[in-house]
Design a protein around this motif. Structure first.
Motif, mmCIF file in Angstrom:
data_model
loop_
_atom_site.group_PDB
_atom_site.id
_atom_site.type_symbol
_atom_site.label_atom_id
_atom_site.label_comp_id
_atom_site.label_asym_id
_atom_site.label_seq_id
_atom_site.Cartn_x
_atom_site.Cartn_y
_atom_site.Cartn_z
ATOM 1 N N GLY A 196 8.853 19.791 -16.487
ATOM 2 C CA GLY A 196 7.356 19.880 -16.198
ATOM 3 C C GLY A 196 6.906 20.141 -14.805
ATOM 4 O O GLY A 196 5.943 19.939 -14.238
ATOM 5 N N TYR A 197 8.049 20.789 -14.232
ATOM 6 C CA TYR A 197 7.561 21.332 -12.893
ATOM 7 C C TYR A 197 6.929 22.568 -13.119
ATOM 8 O O TYR A 197 7.007 23.433 -14.048
ATOM 9 N N ASP A 198 6.065 23.098 -12.087
ATOM 10 C CA ASP A 198 5.574 24.467 -12.161
ATOM 11 C C ASP A 198 6.154 25.317 -11.195
ATOM 12 O O ASP A 198 5.275 26.417 -10.975
ATOM 13 N N ASP A 199 7.260 25.322 -10.876
ATOM 14 C CA ASP A 199 8.026 26.243 -10.034
ATOM 15 C C ASP A 199 9.201 26.573 -10.344
ATOM 16 O O ASP A 199 9.523 26.416 -11.628
ATOM 17 N N TYR A 200 10.098 27.094 -9.471
ATOM 18 C CA TYR A 200 11.583 27.351 -9.657
ATOM 19 C C TYR A 200 12.350 26.559 -10.217
ATOM 20 O O TYR A 200 13.460 26.693 -11.065
ATOM 21 N N ARG A 201 12.066 25.165 -10.116
ATOM 22 C CA ARG A 201 12.914 23.977 -10.569
ATOM 23 C C ARG A 201 12.617 23.880 -11.926
ATOM 24 O O ARG A 201 13.692 23.492 -12.620
ATOM 25 N N ASN A 202 11.746 24.363 -12.829
ATOM 26 C CA ASN A 202 11.886 24.219 -14.012
ATOM 27 C C ASN A 202 12.892 25.096 -14.864
ATOM 28 O O ASN A 202 13.510 24.858 -15.548
#
Length: 69
Positions: A41-47
């Motif tokens: 559910g991350y909206d950045d590179y962590r996804n």
């Protein structure tokens, strides 16, 4: 069927039958399905990092237990 599933079934039941192996394989497949469907559910590179890690985990679990597609 992977030897690890056979060993685990024999530890639980004393001696294992084909149905025990099938049951163990179904449990492994169910666990793999849970991991495959997790969404960080991350909206950045962590996804992307989480997705790559999850795919690696799924492959290692399948490999360890000898579960194929």
């Amino acid at each position: 069927m992977n030897e690890r599933i056979k060993e685990l079934a024999e530890q639980v039941y004393g001696s294992a039958h084909h149905d025990d192996f099938k049951f163990a394989e179904l449990i492994v497949r169910e666990c793999v399905g849970i991991v495959e469907n997790l969404s960080p559910g991350y909206d950045d590179y962590r996804n992307q990092i989480e997705d790559a890690f999850r795919r690696d985990c799924v492959e290692k679990v399948k490999e360890h237990f000898g579960v194929e597609e």
